[in-house]
Design a protein around this motif. Sequence first.
Motif, PDB file in Angstrom:
ATOM      1  N   ALA A 299      -2.910   5.458  -2.098  1.00 43.49           N
ATOM      2  CA  ALA A 299      -2.287   4.993  -0.842  1.00 43.49           C
ATOM      3  C   ALA A 299      -3.361   4.759   0.216  1.00 43.49           C
ATOM      4  CB  ALA A 299      -1.267   6.022  -0.348  1.00 43.49           C
ATOM      5  N   ASP A 300      -4.320   5.685   0.307  1.00 47.64           N
ATOM      6  CA  ASP A 300      -5.399   5.511   1.292  1.00 47.64           C
ATOM      7  C   ASP A 300      -6.319   4.358   0.909  1.00 47.64           C
ATOM      8  OD1 ASP A 300      -4.429   7.469   2.889  1.00 47.64           O
ATOM      9  OD2 ASP A 300      -5.891   9.001   2.304  1.00 47.64           O
ATOM     10  N   ALA A 301      -6.613   4.241  -0.393  1.00 52.93           N
ATOM     11  CA  ALA A 301      -7.499   3.153  -0.838  1.00 52.93           C
ATOM     12  C   ALA A 301      -6.875   1.794  -0.507  1.00 52.93           C
ATOM     13  CB  ALA A 301      -7.764   3.272  -2.342  1.00 52.93           C
ATOM     14  N   LEU A 302      -5.534   1.725  -0.559  1.00 57.04           N
ATOM     15  CA  LEU A 302      -4.837   0.468  -0.265  1.00 57.04           C
ATOM     16  C   LEU A 302      -4.595   0.289   1.232  1.00 57.04           C
ATOM     17  CD1 LEU A 302      -2.178   0.568  -3.143  1.00 57.04           C
ATOM     18  CD2 LEU A 302      -4.177  -0.940  -2.993  1.00 57.04           C
ATOM     19  N   GLY A 303      -4.970   1.287   2.026  1.00 61.39           N
ATOM     20  CA  GLY A 303      -4.775   1.191   3.472  1.00 61.39           C
ATOM     21  C   GLY A 303      -3.313   1.252   3.886  1.00 61.39           C
ATOM     22  N   LEU A 304      -2.481   1.948   3.094  1.00 61.91           N
ATOM     23  CA  LEU A 304      -1.062   2.033   3.439  1.00 61.91           C
ATOM     24  C   LEU A 304      -0.872   2.882   4.696  1.00 61.91           C
ATOM     25  CD1 LEU A 304       0.620   2.530  -0.068  1.00 61.91           C
ATOM     26  CD2 LEU A 304       0.023   0.408   1.139  1.00 61.91           C
ATOM     27  N   ALA A 305       0.141   2.543   5.474  1.00 67.22           N
ATOM     28  CA  ALA A 305       0.421   3.294   6.701  1.00 67.22           C
ATOM     29  C   ALA A 305       1.256   4.521   6.388  1.00 67.22           C
ATOM     30  CB  ALA A 305       1.162   2.408   7.696  1.00 67.22           C
ATOM     31  N   CYS A 306       2.018   4.433   5.311  1.00 66.51           N
ATOM     32  CA  CYS A 306       2.995   5.485   5.081  1.00 66.51           C
ATOM     33  C   CYS A 306       3.381   5.548   3.604  1.00 66.51           C
ATOM     34  CB  CYS A 306       4.167   5.163   5.999  1.00 66.51           C
ATOM     35  SG  CYS A 306       5.761   5.579   5.528  1.00 66.51           S
ATOM     36  N   VAL A 307       3.635   6.766   3.125  1.00 68.86           N
ATOM     37  CA  VAL A 307       4.121   6.973   1.759  1.00 68.86           C
ATOM     38  C   VAL A 307       5.484   7.641   1.847  1.00 68.86           C
ATOM     39  CG1 VAL A 307       3.772   8.193  -0.428  1.00 68.86           C
ATOM     40  CG2 VAL A 307       1.803   7.230   0.795  1.00 68.86           C
TER      41      VAL A 307
END
Length: 330
Positions: A299-307
């Motif tokens: 999730a962080d590698a993809l730069g997601l804002a929220c999981v």
Amino acid sequence: MFRTTDTEIAATALAAGHLAALPTETVYGLGARADLPRAVARVFAAKGRPADHPLIVHVADATALDRWADLVPLSARALAEAFWPGPLTVVVRRAAGVSDAVTGGQSTVAVRVPAHPIVRAVLARLGELVGDAAVGVAAPSANRFGRVSPTTADHVAAEFAGVLSGEDVLLDGGPSPVGVESTIVDLTGPAPIILRPGGIDRAAIEEVTGRRCAGVSAVRAPGTLASHYAPQARVRLVEPGRLNDAVDAAVAELELSDRARVGVLALVGEVTPTGVVRLSEPVDAGDYARVLYAALREADALGLACVLAVAPPADGIGAAVVDRLRRAAH
Ligand code: TXA
Ligand code: MG
């Protein structure tokens, strides 16, 4: 940090007082000889971990317990017999001579016999090299303080790039088969207290010890801080069947321009809302535990804002997954 698959290199480095990141069945640990306070101090420095947070001593087998513990309770012997080698850590009174560097100055020590064949080989060889079969390796999870635990050698390399020296070793043993940290049980009082849920569940501990676990712990287990195990992305727990609503709410609340900034983690069968990133589709709670930390890192590698995470049922190892998701969501 020198990366290898050779257990001899890792054992030799540890014997000489260097650090070795080691694969265990739970997560990767960053190890140092527990009898060398200067080596142990380097583990704290590398992690950025406060010095009063104690480490788990990893040993080759249950006979080493007497070297690290004083007055080993019968419950510890029974649990060791039943679950070692395996994902269970016992907290017992420490033996005289166990360094404050390991215990954070506490009167107790945490001990475990890991099951992963690679770390077992390293412990056995280290015992030969230093002439002490009860030798211990003090090892916290191999992540910087407060971050998600590593379940692959790549995760470890990403955590410590530039931090460790060329004489320290990263032993690659593939992905960790359990995926969440060991169960920690405090056996210093009249009833066992689970300080951290993990691969061995409460029912199993109660059956083997013949005692009901007590609820609340007065003992300090700083890895149990509410905000541990968190990625950069916000984590939210969602009830089964409510993902669509949760995505709409997250997009509105975080003012996201795109649903593709939202990740979803849920058991297979939970339908992925349109436009979001499905991080993983574990088939059961055990599979969920295995993929959890890699999914949070992804999730962080993809730069997601929220999981948005739908937890598995909270029995067996599901209890450990729910615990880590709650902490990640804090
Ligand atoms: O599965 C695991 O346990 C992994 C692998 C590498 O073995 N290790 C691990 O270590 O998770 P770490 O340092 O990330 O977490 C150890 C936890 C911390 O919460 C620490 O506070 C607690 O164990 N602990 C260690 N010694 C203790 C003690 N004497 N009393 C209470 N808690 C203790
Ligand atoms: Mg940790």
